[in-house]
Design a protein around this motif. Sequence first.
Motif, PDB file in Angstrom:
ATOM      1  N   PRO A 115      -4.569   6.334  -0.054  1.00 28.01           N
ATOM      2  CA  PRO A 115      -4.430   4.842  -0.072  1.00 28.01           C
ATOM      3  C   PRO A 115      -5.238   4.061  -0.755  1.00 28.01           C
ATOM      4  O   PRO A 115      -6.421   4.395  -0.239  1.00 28.01           O
ATOM      5  N   GLN A 157       0.717  -1.115   0.031  1.00 25.77           N
ATOM      6  CA  GLN A 157      -0.102   0.026   0.001  1.00 25.77           C
ATOM      7  C   GLN A 157       0.883   1.291   0.040  1.00 25.77           C
ATOM      8  O   GLN A 157       0.659   2.174  -0.672  1.00 25.77           O
ATOM      9  N   ILE A 178      -6.147  -3.015  -0.285  1.00 22.82           N
ATOM     10  CA  ILE A 178      -5.009  -4.069  -0.834  1.00 22.82           C
ATOM     11  C   ILE A 178      -5.782  -4.913  -1.947  1.00 22.82           C
ATOM     12  O   ILE A 178      -5.129  -5.217  -2.966  1.00 22.82           O
TER      13      ILE A 178
END
Length: 77
Positions: free
Chosen positions: A66, A43, A69
Motif C-alpha cells: 500500500p 489506497q 495517500i
Amino acid sequence: MEDGQILHHIKKLTETEEQLWTKAELNEQEVDQLHRMKLELDQCWDLLRHRRALRDSGQNPDKAQPRDIDSIENDVK
C-alpha cells in the motif's frame, strides 16, 4: 493481502459509506469517517491496480505494498 481480501474490504467500506450517505444529516464525526473511508478506498484500489500490473507483467503481485495517500493523490493530479 490477496486480491479477494482487498475486494472484500472495498465492499465493506462502500457498504458503510452508502449507509452514512442515506442519513438525512451527518454529524462531524460521520463526515470525518466518510473522508477517512474515501482515502482508504483510494489506497485499496491503488493496491489492487498495482497487484494486477505486477501480475500482468509476470511478477509476483505479493510484492505490491500500500502506498501513502499523498503519493496516490499526486498520481491522480
